[in-house]
Design an enzyme around this catalytic site. Structure first.
Site, PDB file in Angstrom:
ATOM      1  N   ASP A  29       0.824  -1.219   0.000  1.00  0.00           N
ATOM      2  CA  ASP A  29       0.000   0.000   0.000  1.00  0.00           C
ATOM      3  C   ASP A  29       0.857   1.269   0.000  1.00  0.00           C
ATOM      4  O   ASP A  29       0.632   2.172   0.797  1.00  0.00           O
ATOM      5  CB  ASP A  29      -0.947  -0.011   1.211  1.00  0.00           C
ATOM      6  CG  ASP A  29      -1.825  -1.254   1.214  1.00  0.00           C
ATOM      7  OD1 ASP A  29      -1.288  -2.342   1.456  1.00  0.00           O
ATOM      8  OD2 ASP A  29      -3.029  -1.136   0.972  1.00  0.00           O
ATOM      9  N   ASP A  87      -1.503  -2.659  -4.072  1.00  0.00           N
ATOM     10  CA  ASP A  87      -1.802  -1.225  -4.005  1.00  0.00           C
ATOM     11  C   ASP A  87      -0.523  -0.431  -4.215  1.00  0.00           C
ATOM     12  O   ASP A  87       0.169  -0.060  -3.265  1.00  0.00           O
ATOM     13  CB  ASP A  87      -2.501  -0.838  -2.687  1.00  0.00           C
ATOM     14  CG  ASP A  87      -3.979  -1.208  -2.696  1.00  0.00           C
ATOM     15  OD1 ASP A  87      -4.462  -1.692  -3.739  1.00  0.00           O
ATOM     16  OD2 ASP A  87      -4.642  -1.016  -1.663  1.00  0.00           O
ATOM     17  N   TYR A 147      -1.754   4.264  -6.164  1.00  0.00           N
ATOM     18  CA  TYR A 147      -2.964   5.002  -5.764  1.00  0.00           C
ATOM     19  C   TYR A 147      -3.347   6.057  -6.806  1.00  0.00           C
ATOM     20  O   TYR A 147      -3.999   7.043  -6.501  1.00  0.00           O
ATOM     21  CB  TYR A 147      -2.832   5.614  -4.359  1.00  0.00           C
ATOM     22  CG  TYR A 147      -2.961   4.556  -3.280  1.00  0.00           C
ATOM     23  CD1 TYR A 147      -1.910   3.676  -3.045  1.00  0.00           C
ATOM     24  CD2 TYR A 147      -4.129   4.401  -2.556  1.00  0.00           C
ATOM     25  CE1 TYR A 147      -2.023   2.670  -2.096  1.00  0.00           C
ATOM     26  CE2 TYR A 147      -4.248   3.402  -1.603  1.00  0.00           C
ATOM     27  CZ  TYR A 147      -3.192   2.546  -1.380  1.00  0.00           C
ATOM     28  OH  TYR A 147      -3.322   1.558  -0.453  1.00  0.00           O
ATOM     29  N   HIS A 202     -11.602  -2.376   6.575  1.00  0.00           N
ATOM     30  CA  HIS A 202     -11.701  -3.559   5.708  1.00  0.00           C
ATOM     31  C   HIS A 202     -11.991  -4.839   6.497  1.00  0.00           C
ATOM     32  O   HIS A 202     -11.541  -5.920   6.135  1.00  0.00           O
ATOM     33  CB  HIS A 202     -10.419  -3.754   4.889  1.00  0.00           C
ATOM     34  CG  HIS A 202     -10.109  -2.598   3.991  1.00  0.00           C
ATOM     35  ND1 HIS A 202     -10.958  -2.189   2.994  1.00  0.00           N
ATOM     36  CD2 HIS A 202      -9.043  -1.761   3.951  1.00  0.00           C
ATOM     37  CE1 HIS A 202     -10.437  -1.149   2.371  1.00  0.00           C
ATOM     38  NE2 HIS A 202      -9.276  -0.863   2.929  1.00  0.00           N
ATOM     39  N   VAL A 249      -5.061  -3.220   4.744  1.00  0.00           N
ATOM     40  CA  VAL A 249      -5.373  -2.474   5.966  1.00  0.00           C
ATOM     41  C   VAL A 249      -4.163  -1.601   6.296  1.00  0.00           C
ATOM     42  O   VAL A 249      -3.052  -2.121   6.428  1.00  0.00           O
ATOM     43  CB  VAL A 249      -5.675  -3.447   7.124  1.00  0.00           C
ATOM     44  CG1 VAL A 249      -5.876  -2.674   8.422  1.00  0.00           C
ATOM     45  CG2 VAL A 249      -6.894  -4.300   6.788  1.00  0.00           C
ATOM     46  N   HIS A 250      -4.383  -0.292   6.434  1.00  0.00           N
ATOM     47  CA  HIS A 250      -3.253   0.629   6.560  1.00  0.00           C
ATOM     48  C   HIS A 250      -2.745   0.712   7.998  1.00  0.00           C
ATOM     49  O   HIS A 250      -2.850   1.735   8.676  1.00  0.00           O
ATOM     50  CB  HIS A 250      -3.634   2.013   6.038  1.00  0.00           C
ATOM     51  CG  HIS A 250      -4.034   1.972   4.598  1.00  0.00           C
ATOM     52  ND1 HIS A 250      -4.696   2.977   3.974  1.00  0.00           N
ATOM     53  CD2 HIS A 250      -3.850   1.012   3.660  1.00  0.00           C
ATOM     54  CE1 HIS A 250      -4.907   2.651   2.714  1.00  0.00           C
ATOM     55  NE2 HIS A 250      -4.414   1.456   2.494  1.00  0.00           N
TER      56      HIS A 250
HETATM   57 FE   LIG Z   1      -6.123  -2.119  -0.660  1.00  0.00          FE
END
Ligand SMILES: [Fe+2]
Ligand SMILES: *[C@@H]1O[C@H](CO)[C@@H](O)[C@H](O)[C@H]1NC(C)=O
Ligand SMILES: *[C@@H]1O[C@H](CO)[C@@H](O)[C@H](O)[C@H]1NC(C)=O
Ligand SMILES: *[C@@H]1O[C@H](CO)[C@@H](O)[C@H](O)[C@H]1NC(C)=O
Length: 486
Positions: free
Chosen positions: A172, A199, A202, A332, A360-361
């Site tokens: 991400d 990811d 973005y 999520h 999940v960040h």
């Molecule tokens: Fe994602």
């Protein structure tokens, strides 16, 4: 200004004291999981402006840009080199050799281009170079004349049982100042290859022609690492780019044009799922956003690929996917349940060592737990300790513009060993067939601060040849406690 600084230092100090306290109390609790309370001041979650030097275009007419490499075959004797030329196709040739500026060999690649809304991509080159020697530094040159550019990479050691190797794990990532901090920290880790858990740019947070423009900027941002060492790709939801309002309905269009994978080498029918072997690891990449239930191509492929894993040659079995199967973050929540229901029992059967995911960040690591006894007629619904299960690690904390997922469910579930909403990356340093050292590194202002680390014992070669033991007491305890809570 000095007042701000004082307040900030006090906050940092307080957080440190708090985190230490939590850590110590968690140690006293034995196996209880840790929810770190570390909160740090982050860079704002905004993308770096396009005119920033991290996105600088190299000089010269039609100079290659966005250079990145990935493994090109099953065992690491081939590399795929990719780049973009902005003005005209130009040559797709790579010259390479074992010494700087002396290129004995060359290989011919392919060129492609695409449109996205009204954006027209540059000319995207992919060139496979094969038959490389193991454990060797190669220099390569792409582009022509004055605007040609030179880079280098090191091939992995020959696949084998006790071969040490250091992987980085990033997810991400995006293109914010936090992303840059993650990448800078990663590049100081000494890791040799990135396992990327989905990811990428973005760019899909933008509209119309800016989507393509932000894919280009991300490619330039990443070049400082990806031109010199392979990034092993897996796709996330931000790669789907299903944007009907712009007339774009072909999933993964930008991603598949720009980032290639050696999927044919592992007999896969799609670049979205595949596997590679590198040093002493067998790495399986799955696609959370492609069909995976029974009878689908991905399911069939995985079933066959798991049979091909040879733990005598590659003791370490690692799975990458975007959506985590175990996560106690509110962000999520339970999106991985469908894939867990389909694949979890195979991961246990084939003794997968670790499953890395992003999405999940935040950062979270599980104990060895499983929940395979649950089915729609059985009442066993709680994850239970299971020595045969993989460790599940979420590293969706690369630093994209969506910011951190800072809310975790309370109380921390039994399967969750450590969780913290900060940006960072992980490394997995394989020592030999039995031991690997795992680290999660939280980004800190200018320093690399290791925060979660442990020795990962190999599931196949581990000294107690772990048998599956389900702790009956544990289940009744959990059920009993829930009953009294209600
Ligand atoms: Fe994602
Ligand atoms: C690809 O590039 C060629 C040559 O410049 C151009 O004619 C063609 O329209 C481009 N295709 C796409 C899909 O942009
Ligand atoms: C589902 O759970 C029941 C009750 O534990 C068990 O008897 C049955 O074998 C399970 N079915 C499957 C397909 O796992
Ligand atoms: C692997 O490395 C660990 C840590 O250095 C060591 O304790 C262990 O004995 C080694 N195992 C083998 C099989 O070499």
């Amino acid at each position: 200004m000095s007042l701000d600084w004082d307040v900030r230092m006090q906050t940092l100090l307080l957080n440190f004291v708090l985190a230490t306290f939590l850590f110590l109390s968690a140690i006293q609790d034995g196996n209880a999981g840790i929810t770190s309370s570390f909160i740090r001041s982050e860079w704002p979650s905004v993308d770096i402006p396009l005119d920033n030097e991290v996105f600088a275009v190299s000089n010269g007419h039609n100079a290659p840009q966005q250079v990145h490499i990935t493994q090109g075959d099953y065992d690491g004797k081939a590399v795929i080199i990719s780049w973009v030329t902005p003005d005209e196709p130009g040559p797709s040739k790579v010259q390479y050799g074992k010494s700087d500026n002396k290129y004995q060999f060359s290989a011919e690649g392919t060129v492609t281009n695409y449109t996205f809304y009204q954006y027209k991509s540059g000319y995207i080159h992919h060139c496979l170079i094969e038959g490389l020697e193991y454990n060797t530094k190669y220099y390569y040159r792409i582009g022509s004349g004055d605007s040609s550019r030179e880079f280098w990479f090191v091939t992995p050691p020959i696949v084998g049982r006790d071969v040490p190797y250091k992987f980085g794990i990033i997810g991400d990532l995006g293109q914010t100042y936090n992303s840059l901090s993650t990448l800078d920290h990663y590049m100081k880790s000494g890791a040799q290859t990135v396992l990327f858990v989905g990811d990428l740019s973005y760019a899909d947070r933008y509209q119309y022609n800016d989507v393509g423009i932000r894919w280009d900027s991300w490619g330039r941002f990443l070049e400082r690492s990806a031109a010199y060492q392979p990034w092993i790709w897996s796709a996330g939801n931000h790669e789907i780019e299903y944007m009907p309002h712009m007339g774009e309905v072909v999933p993964f269009k930008s991603y598949l044009h720009r980032y290639t994978t050696p999927y044919l080498a592992s007999k896969s029918s799609s670049p979205l799922w595949y596997s590679i072997r590198r040093a002493s690891a067998h790495i399986i990449v799955l696609s959370s956003y492609s069909p995976f239930v029974k009878y689908t191509p991905q399911y069939q492929w995985l079933k066959e690929e798991l049979k091909r894993v040879d733990r005598d040659k590659t003791p370490w079995l690692i799975v990458l996917m975007h959506v985590p199967l175990y996560s106690s973050n509110e962000g999520h929540y339970m999106e991985g349940e469908s894939m867990r229901a389909v694949f979890e029992s195979s991961f246990i059967h084939y003794k997968v060592d670790a499953v890395f995911a992003g999405h999940v960040h935040a950062y979270e690591r599980s104990y060895r737990f499983s929940n395979t006894d649950y089915n729609i007629t059985s009442g066993n619904r709680y994850p239970i300790p299971d020595k045969a299960a993989p460790v599940y690690i979420t590293v969706g904390d690369g630093g994209n513009q969506e910011g951190l997922a800072s809310r975790f469910f309370e109380p921390q579930p039994e399967y969750s060993a450590f969780r913290e909403a900060s940006y960072g990356h992980s490394t997995l340093e394989i020592m030999n067939r039995t031991h690997a050292i795992y680290h999660w590194n939280r980004n800190d202002d200018g320093k690399k601060v290791p925060t979660d680390s442990f020795v990962l014992h190999n599931q196949y070669w581990g000294k107690n040849r772990r048998r599956r033991k389900l702790k009956k007491n544990f289940v009744s305890n959990v059920v009993g406690r829930l009953a009294t809570d209600l």
